[in-house]
Design a protein around this motif. Structure first.
Motif, short mmCIF file in Angstrom:
data_model
loop_
_atom_site.label_atom_id
_atom_site.label_comp_id
_atom_site.label_asym_id
_atom_site.label_seq_id
_atom_site.Cartn_x
_atom_site.Cartn_y
_atom_site.Cartn_z
N GLN A 84 0.84 -1.20 0.00
CA GLN A 84 0.00 0.00 0.00
C GLN A 84 0.87 1.25 0.00
OE1 GLN A 84 -3.13 0.44 -0.46
NE2 GLN A 84 -3.22 2.63 0.04
N LEU A 85 1.93 1.23 0.81
CA LEU A 85 2.85 2.36 0.88
C LEU A 85 3.49 2.63 -0.48
CD1 LEU A 85 4.57 4.49 2.42
CD2 LEU A 85 6.20 2.66 2.92
N VAL A 86 3.95 1.58 -1.14
CA VAL A 86 4.61 1.73 -2.45
C VAL A 86 3.64 2.33 -3.46
CG1 VAL A 86 5.60 0.47 -4.41
CG2 VAL A 86 6.35 -0.07 -2.07
N SER A 87 2.38 1.85 -3.41
CA SER A 87 1.36 2.35 -4.34
C SER A 87 1.15 3.87 -4.17
CB SER A 87 0.04 1.61 -4.11
OG SER A 87 -0.98 2.15 -4.89
N VAL A 88 0.97 4.31 -2.92
CA VAL A 88 0.76 5.73 -2.65
C VAL A 88 2.03 6.54 -2.95
CG1 VAL A 88 0.15 7.43 -0.87
CG2 VAL A 88 -0.96 5.19 -0.88
N MET A 116 4.34 5.88 -5.20
CA MET A 116 4.49 6.07 -6.65
C MET A 116 3.58 7.19 -7.15
SD MET A 116 6.89 4.03 -7.63
CE MET A 116 7.66 4.29 -6.03
N GLN A 117 2.37 7.24 -6.59
CA GLN A 117 1.44 8.31 -6.98
C GLN A 117 1.99 9.68 -6.55
OE1 GLN A 117 -2.84 7.78 -6.12
NE2 GLN A 117 -2.36 5.64 -5.64
N ALA A 118 2.56 9.72 -5.36
CA ALA A 118 3.08 10.99 -4.83
C ALA A 118 4.21 11.53 -5.69
CB ALA A 118 3.55 10.79 -3.39
N GLN A 119 4.98 10.62 -6.33
CA GLN A 119 6.09 11.07 -7.17
C GLN A 119 5.58 11.78 -8.43
OE1 GLN A 119 8.50 7.57 -7.85
NE2 GLN A 119 9.71 7.91 -5.99
N SER A 120 4.38 11.41 -8.88
CA SER A 120 3.84 12.01 -10.11
C SER A 120 2.76 13.06 -9.84
CB SER A 120 3.29 10.91 -11.03
OG SER A 120 2.31 10.15 -10.34
N GLN A 121 1.99 12.89 -8.74
CA GLN A 121 0.90 13.84 -8.44
C GLN A 121 1.14 14.48 -7.06
OE1 GLN A 121 -2.92 11.83 -8.64
NE2 GLN A 121 -2.04 10.24 -9.95
N LYS A 122 1.69 15.64 -7.03
CA LYS A 122 2.02 16.29 -5.76
C LYS A 122 0.85 17.12 -5.26
CE LYS A 122 6.95 16.13 -6.56
NZ LYS A 122 8.22 16.86 -6.72
N THR A 123 -0.20 16.41 -4.78
CA THR A 123 -1.38 17.10 -4.24
C THR A 123 -1.45 16.91 -2.74
OG1 THR A 123 -2.80 15.14 -4.43
CG2 THR A 123 -2.62 16.55 -6.38
N LYS A 124 -2.28 17.71 -2.10
CA LYS A 124 -2.41 17.67 -0.65
C LYS A 124 -2.97 16.33 -0.19
CE LYS A 124 -4.43 20.11 3.26
NZ LYS A 124 -5.32 21.21 3.71
N ILE A 172 -2.78 13.39 -1.70
CA ILE A 172 -1.77 12.34 -1.86
C ILE A 172 -0.75 12.41 -0.72
CG2 ILE A 172 0.20 11.59 -3.26
CD1 ILE A 172 -2.37 10.58 -4.37
N ALA A 173 -0.36 13.63 -0.35
CA ALA A 173 0.60 13.81 0.75
C ALA A 173 0.05 13.25 2.06
CB ALA A 173 0.95 15.28 0.91
N GLU A 174 -1.26 13.47 2.28
CA GLU A 174 -1.90 12.95 3.50
C GLU A 174 -1.97 11.43 3.45
OE1 GLU A 174 -5.63 14.89 3.75
OE2 GLU A 174 -4.80 16.80 4.47
N ASP A 175 -2.30 10.89 2.25
CA ASP A 175 -2.36 9.42 2.09
C ASP A 175 -0.99 8.80 2.35
OD1 ASP A 175 -4.99 9.63 1.46
OD2 ASP A 175 -4.74 9.39 -0.71
N LEU A 176 0.06 9.47 1.88
CA LEU A 176 1.42 8.97 2.07
C LEU A 176 1.77 8.96 3.56
CD1 LEU A 176 4.12 7.99 0.88
CD2 LEU A 176 4.82 10.38 0.72
N GLU A 177 1.40 10.02 4.26
CA GLU A 177 1.69 10.09 5.70
C GLU A 177 1.00 8.95 6.45
OE1 GLU A 177 3.13 11.30 9.37
OE2 GLU A 177 3.77 11.82 7.34
#
Length: 591
Positions: free
Chosen positions: A182-186, A188-196, A198-203
């Motif tokens: 799950q972490l890798v999935s989020v 990878m998204q964060a590397q291409s879509q730098k939205t708020k 996505i940042a919260e999902d990554l945290e």
């Protein structure tokens, strides 16, 4: 040592061993000084382990050599002696590696690959994604987790891990894989879509992954420490060793063979347990101590067997009997050291300053209370545990207060603060009992701990009384008032802990009283520590007054070195009066 190994007569052995003994005493002083000079904690731990081997092996070498000289054609006696010399050479080589700063052997490098270390590194990498999304690849992260899960197989493949622990470890391992996916999935998204969002999902993914690894570590810790605690309790009576001594004197080969099988099985259990403890030890010095414990059981087990075989073949030999006794004592001593090691590991895991604790949570059975074995240990049921819960929470708050006060002392080696830390450590283990956790499993364990706790409180009162004699007349009454409160509560707790009770209700009442009295001591201690600290600064005796002459973390070998310098009663390796043994050898030769 080379000369000792080649001796062929008692007269020659007496002469060379006298010289060897004197040199070993001097060597103990030198290595003790070097150990104190070392800044690297890993090297300190390795030096302590090597010096412990030399301490214990010096006595073994004496009796093993005597046995070999008395029975020169006995193969088991020869093997027994050779084993001691081999172990001493390895210990000396380790000392050389440390003082010359040469590369350690591969066996000591094992300490770098524990699960604790791997999990810590993995979490650091995961948390690093907050600062930099590109500083590590997903392949590297996956490889790190695979390595951790590979190490957990040491637990799940062990025949001694309980079914419940094995299932929980496997479940936590599966969960860790899912969280990383799950972490890798989020990520990878964060590397291409730098939205708020996505940042919260990554945290969230980072927190869940780290929490999962914490839970895995917790399961592994519980599996290893509960196995170790169970083993230490089970083998506390040393029945196999006692049976070996009896059957050896009887010359009963068949019975000795049966006992040696049991001892070999016990050795395998302890060796495996030390390996598991190393994985969860929490610090590199403790990992090294675990490796030392594993090596010790691995070596002494077969040495006891060879000593027993020699006695069986020569049942009337006093030297062979003495030799077996010495090796059995070394085994018992290592079990005692393992109990202390287990306590330190638990302290580190619980976030308590394990390196400063001064007392084993569960003293060795049979040493303090002759009635222990006659009493049936009782486990409290859920309702009784709940009743103790509130008391336990209050006790926990008091231990936190006391720990905060001990932190404020500039001189952590002062006798007052060391006793305070010791008392707090034992109170914490009693608090854990009220939660159904920790090393104290039964009410008898609790009562045993309460008795030692009270004794430590009386020792503190004695130290405080000595301190009060250094104070001005105006300051004395404040401290004496607290001492007058402390002594009666400790004495009452001692009486309660020693009182024999029967029946479930009486046992619960006794447990409840012990916790309440312990609370009373801790309340006084929370007042005594800040008062003593203030008075110590005021009278200006500080910095060194009432310092411990041999801190508990020093091994017994170093303590004997200090005592030797102060009193001249023992040599540095714990052998009282080397001349006595030399005289004994001369006597045996004349016989």
């Amino acid at each position: 040592m080379e000369q000792l190994e080649k001796v062929s007569s008692f007269q020659e052995f007496v002469q060379i061993f006298s010289q060897f003994g004197n040199e070993m005493v001097e060597f103990a002083h030198l290595t003790g000084d070097r150990q104190n000079d070392l800044k690297d904690e890993k090297k300190k731990a390795r030096m302590a382990a090597a010096r412990t081997v030399l301490e214990k092996c010096t006595m073994m070498l004496l009796t093993a050599s005597k046995t070999c000289l008395r029975h020169p054609d006995c193969e088991s006696a020869r093997l027994n002696k050779e084993g001691v010399f081999h172990r001493m050479r390895l210990a000396l080589e380790q000392v050389i590696e440390i003082v010359t700063d040469s590369r350690p052997s591969g066996e000591n490098e094992m300490a770098a690959i524990s699960i604790y270390t791997s999990i810590k590194e993995f979490k650091n990498k995961v948390e690093g994604l907050r600062e930099n999304l590109y500083f590590i690849s997903k392949e590297n992260l996956s490889t790190m987790l695979e390595l951790i899960l590979e190490h957990t197989e040491d637990f799940t493949d062990s025949a001694y891990t309980s079914h419940e622990h094995r299932e929980r470890i496997l479940e936590q391992s599966r969960q860790a894989k899912m969280e990383l996916e799950q972490l890798v999935s989020v990520w990878m998204q964060a590397q291409s879509q730098k939205t708020k969002d996505i940042a919260e999902d990554l945290e969230v993914a980072i927190l869940k992954t780290c929490q999962c690894m914490n839970e895995l570590r917790r399961e592994l810790h519980h599996a290893a420490t509960s196995l170790a605690a169970d083993l230490l309790r089970y083998h506390a009576d040393h029945m196999v060793l006692k049976a070996l001594k009896i059957t050896g004197v009887e010359g009963n080969l068949e019975a000795v063979a049966e006992c040696t099988c049991k001892l070999s099985e016990q050795k395998e259990q302890l060796v495996e347990t030390c390996r598991l403890l190393r994985h969860v030890s929490g610090t590199e010095p403790l990992e090294i101590t675990c490796i030392h414990a594993e090596d010790t059981f691995q070596v002494i087990g077969p040495q006891i067997i060879s000593a027993a075989e020699t006695l069986t073949l020569h049942p009337s030999s006093k030297i062979a009997k003495e030799n077996l006794d010495v090796f059995c004592e070394a085994w018992e001593s290592q079990l005692s050291d393992m109990s202390m090691l287990l306590r330190e590991i638990s302290d580190v895991f619980e976030g308590r300053r394990g390196e400063k604790r001064a007392y084993l949570s569960l003293p060795r059975p049979g040493k303090h209370n002759a009635n222990l074995k006659a009493l049936k240990p009782v486990k409290l049921d859920t309702e009784e545990q709940a009743k103790l819960g509130k008391l336990g929470l209050e006790l926990h708050l008091l231990t936190s207060d006391v720990d905060s006060e001990t932190e404020k002392w500039e001189d952590q080696e002062n006798e007052i603060v060391r006793h305070g830390q010791s008392i707090s450590s034992m109170a914490h283990s009693m608090y854990l009992f009220t939660r159904g956790e920790g090393l104290l499993k039964t009410t008898q364990d609790l009562f045993h701990q309460a008795e030692v706790f009270a004794t430590e409180g009386i020792k503190l009162a004695s130290v405080l009384t000595a301190f009060s004699n250094q104070l001005e007349d105006d300051d004395k009454p404040l401290l004496l008032l607290e001492i007058d409160k402390l002594i009666p509560v400790c004495q009452q707790l001692q009486i309660t802990a020693k009182t024999t009770v029967q029946g479930k209700n009486a046992t619960f009442t006794k447990a409840d009283t012990c916790i309440r009295k312990t609370k009373g001591v801790m309340t006084i201690l929370s007042q005594v520590l800040p008062l003593s600290c203030m008075l110590l600064k005021k009278c200006g005796t500080g910095n060194g007054w009432l310092r411990s002459s041999h801190p508990w973390r020093e091994n017994r070998l170093q303590r004997n070195t200090n005592e030797d310098r102060m009193e001249g009663k023992t040599d540095a390796f714990g052998i009282k009066s080397l001349e006595h043994y030399v005289a004994n050898l001369t006597f045996l030769e004349s016989k």
